[in-house]
Design an enzyme around this catalytic site. Structure first.
Site, mmCIF file in Angstrom:
data_model
loop_
_atom_site.group_PDB
_atom_site.id
_atom_site.type_symbol
_atom_site.label_atom_id
_atom_site.label_comp_id
_atom_site.label_asym_id
_atom_site.label_seq_id
_atom_site.Cartn_x
_atom_site.Cartn_y
_atom_site.Cartn_z
ATOM 1 N N PRO A 188 0.788 -1.227 0.000
ATOM 2 C CA PRO A 188 0.000 0.000 0.000
ATOM 3 C C PRO A 188 0.828 1.289 0.000
ATOM 4 O O PRO A 188 1.852 1.375 0.684
ATOM 5 C CB PRO A 188 -0.833 -0.091 1.283
ATOM 6 C CG PRO A 188 -0.334 -1.254 2.039
ATOM 7 C CD PRO A 188 0.421 -2.131 1.093
ATOM 8 N N ASN A 189 0.364 2.219 -0.795
ATOM 9 C CA ASN A 189 0.914 3.584 -0.862
ATOM 10 C C ASN A 189 2.263 3.704 -1.566
ATOM 11 O O ASN A 189 2.776 4.821 -1.711
ATOM 12 C CB ASN A 189 1.003 4.220 0.541
ATOM 13 C CG ASN A 189 -0.359 4.308 1.201
ATOM 14 O OD1 ASN A 189 -1.282 4.869 0.625
ATOM 15 N ND2 ASN A 189 -0.512 3.718 2.373
ATOM 16 N N HIS B 161 12.900 -1.983 2.009
ATOM 17 C CA HIS B 161 12.211 -0.785 2.497
ATOM 18 C C HIS B 161 12.973 0.438 2.038
ATOM 19 O O HIS B 161 14.202 0.511 2.209
ATOM 20 C CB HIS B 161 12.088 -0.785 4.022
ATOM 21 C CG HIS B 161 11.253 -1.915 4.512
ATOM 22 N ND1 HIS B 161 9.890 -1.934 4.374
ATOM 23 C CD2 HIS B 161 11.602 -3.099 5.063
ATOM 24 C CE1 HIS B 161 9.434 -3.069 4.845
ATOM 25 N NE2 HIS B 161 10.442 -3.806 5.263
ATOM 26 N N ILE B 162 12.247 1.380 1.484
ATOM 27 C CA ILE B 162 12.857 2.599 0.962
ATOM 28 C C ILE B 162 13.419 3.443 2.111
ATOM 29 O O ILE B 162 14.527 3.958 2.043
ATOM 30 C CB ILE B 162 11.796 3.387 0.153
ATOM 31 C CG1 ILE B 162 11.381 2.550 -1.071
ATOM 32 C CG2 ILE B 162 12.305 4.769 -0.255
ATOM 33 C CD1 ILE B 162 10.083 2.985 -1.713
ATOM 34 N N ARG C 159 12.745 4.426 12.683
ATOM 35 C CA ARG C 159 11.475 5.165 12.764
ATOM 36 C C ARG C 159 10.642 4.702 13.970
ATOM 37 O O ARG C 159 11.206 4.229 14.955
ATOM 38 C CB ARG C 159 10.742 5.021 11.430
ATOM 39 C CG ARG C 159 11.521 5.674 10.271
ATOM 40 C CD ARG C 159 10.812 5.518 8.953
ATOM 41 N NE ARG C 159 9.514 6.195 8.954
ATOM 42 C CZ ARG C 159 8.581 5.994 8.019
ATOM 43 N NH1 ARG C 159 8.802 5.145 7.026
ATOM 44 N NH2 ARG C 159 7.435 6.638 8.085
ATOM 45 N N TYR D 215 10.432 9.519 1.954
ATOM 46 C CA TYR D 215 10.510 8.566 0.837
ATOM 47 C C TYR D 215 11.174 9.136 -0.425
ATOM 48 O O TYR D 215 11.339 8.408 -1.403
ATOM 49 C CB TYR D 215 9.103 8.042 0.504
ATOM 50 C CG TYR D 215 8.478 7.275 1.651
ATOM 51 C CD1 TYR D 215 8.970 6.028 2.019
ATOM 52 C CD2 TYR D 215 7.426 7.811 2.393
ATOM 53 C CE1 TYR D 215 8.424 5.328 3.084
ATOM 54 C CE2 TYR D 215 6.870 7.122 3.459
ATOM 55 C CZ TYR D 215 7.378 5.879 3.800
ATOM 56 O OH TYR D 215 6.842 5.192 4.849
ATOM 57 N N ALA E 3 3.142 -1.027 4.795
ATOM 58 C CA ALA E 3 2.605 -1.111 6.163
ATOM 59 C C ALA E 3 2.264 -2.555 6.564
ATOM 60 O O ALA E 3 2.313 -2.903 7.753
ATOM 61 C CB ALA E 3 1.366 -0.232 6.293
ATOM 62 N N ARG F 43 3.950 11.176 -1.551
ATOM 63 C CA ARG F 43 3.826 10.925 -0.113
ATOM 64 C C ARG F 43 5.127 11.305 0.615
ATOM 65 O O ARG F 43 6.221 10.959 0.184
ATOM 66 C CB ARG F 43 3.468 9.452 0.170
ATOM 67 C CG ARG F 43 4.612 8.485 -0.038
ATOM 68 C CD ARG F 43 4.248 7.031 0.173
ATOM 69 N NE ARG F 43 3.892 6.674 1.525
ATOM 70 C CZ ARG F 43 4.100 5.450 2.042
ATOM 71 N NH1 ARG F 43 4.643 4.490 1.319
ATOM 72 N NH2 ARG F 43 3.743 5.191 3.272
ATOM 73 N N ASN G 228 8.261 -5.317 -1.068
ATOM 74 C CA ASN G 228 8.148 -4.240 -0.091
ATOM 75 C C ASN G 228 6.670 -4.242 0.337
ATOM 76 O O ASN G 228 5.835 -3.625 -0.322
ATOM 77 C CB ASN G 228 8.527 -2.891 -0.699
ATOM 78 C CG ASN G 228 8.422 -1.766 0.317
ATOM 79 O OD1 ASN G 228 7.905 -1.972 1.419
ATOM 80 N ND2 ASN G 228 8.887 -0.587 -0.054
ATOM 81 N N ASP H 291 2.713 -16.145 5.532
ATOM 82 C CA ASP H 291 2.331 -17.526 5.232
ATOM 83 C C ASP H 291 2.390 -17.815 3.732
ATOM 84 O O ASP H 291 2.810 -18.903 3.322
ATOM 85 C CB ASP H 291 0.924 -17.828 5.774
ATOM 86 C CG ASP H 291 0.905 -18.006 7.290
ATOM 87 O OD1 ASP H 291 1.999 -18.144 7.892
ATOM 88 O OD2 ASP H 291 -0.193 -18.015 7.878
ATOM 89 N N GLU I 82 13.359 -8.691 1.212
ATOM 90 C CA GLU I 82 12.512 -7.610 1.749
ATOM 91 C C GLU I 82 13.235 -6.277 1.527
ATOM 92 O O GLU I 82 14.403 -6.146 1.890
ATOM 93 C CB GLU I 82 12.310 -7.865 3.252
ATOM 94 C CG GLU I 82 11.560 -6.779 3.991
ATOM 95 C CD GLU I 82 11.556 -7.026 5.520
ATOM 96 O OE1 GLU I 82 12.145 -8.031 5.984
ATOM 97 O OE2 GLU I 82 10.974 -6.188 6.238
HETATM 98 C C1 DQA Z 1 8.047 1.230 3.843
HETATM 99 C C2 DQA Z 1 8.107 1.413 5.361
HETATM 100 C C3 DQA Z 1 6.784 1.063 6.001
HETATM 101 O O1 DQA Z 1 6.866 1.208 7.404
HETATM 102 C C4 DQA Z 1 5.710 1.987 5.487
HETATM 103 O O2 DQA Z 1 4.457 1.628 6.029
HETATM 104 C C5 DQA Z 1 5.661 2.065 4.005
HETATM 105 C C6 DQA Z 1 6.899 2.030 3.239
HETATM 106 C C7 DQA Z 1 9.346 1.690 3.146
HETATM 107 O O3 DQA Z 1 9.524 1.314 1.978
HETATM 108 O O4 DQA Z 1 10.147 2.412 3.722
HETATM 109 O O5 DQA Z 1 4.597 2.265 3.425
HETATM 110 O O6 DQA Z 1 7.884 -0.140 3.557
#
Ligand code: DQA
Length: 144
Positions: A9-10, A99-100, A106, A22, A76, A17, A73, A86, A97
């Site tokens: 999401p997002n 994360h940007i 955080r 980010y 949230a 955002r 990624n 799972d 995995e």
């Molecule tokens: C994220 C970090 C997560 O905590 C957050 O909810 C995101 C983006 C990142 O790429 O840094 O939406 O996965």
């Protein structure tokens, strides 16, 4: 070698955002950067994004017998989703995995990652370059 990049999401709101967290790179830029990088390395790639947990589970399940590896990624859902963990365990493919942002620096609620236990590596806080580092790692692992 065929990989799938799955974004939660997002992530489609990149560039809009919270740019202080980010960055200014848009989702379109991210997709193009990954596509160009894979093309140069002769890697087939499908890049997906959804705001819905069940869609992300479907995207992972669809990799079974069709892809060599997954970059994810979960955004949230990283911090909440047992269903995504799972699914990852079920397909049992090499998964990284990404994360940007620097999730480890955080809020407390971002310190939990369910998906991590199904991943061979976790790349945090390298911006969109983290996806390219993940591609390099998978290429090395799979094409050896
Ligand atoms: C994220 C970090 C997560 O905590 C957050 O909810 C995101 C983006 C990142 O790429 O840094 O939406 O996965």
């Amino acid at each position: 070698m065929k990989i799938k990049v799955i974004n939660g999401p997002n992530i489609n709101m990149l560039g809009i955002r919270e740019p202080d967290i980010y960055g200014h790179t848009t989702y379109k830029d991210l997709v193009e950067t990954i596509q160009n990088y894979c093309k140069k390395s002769n890697i087939e790639v499908d890049i997906m994004q959804s705001n819905h947990e069940g869609d992300l589970v479907d995207m992972i399940q669809d990799c079974y017998n069709r892809y060599d590896a997954i970059i994810i990624n979960p955004a949230a859902y990283t911090h909440t989703s047992i269903a995504i963990l799972d699914a990852a365990k079920a397909v049992n493919l090499p998964m990284i995995e990404v994360h940007i942002s620097e999730v480890d620096k955080r809020e407390e609620f971002r310190q939990t990652s369910y998906i991590r236990q199904a991943c061979i590596k976790c790349i945090i806080g390298h911006g969109i370059n983290g996806y390219l580092e993940a591609i390099d790692t998978l290429k090395e692992l799979i094409e050896k």
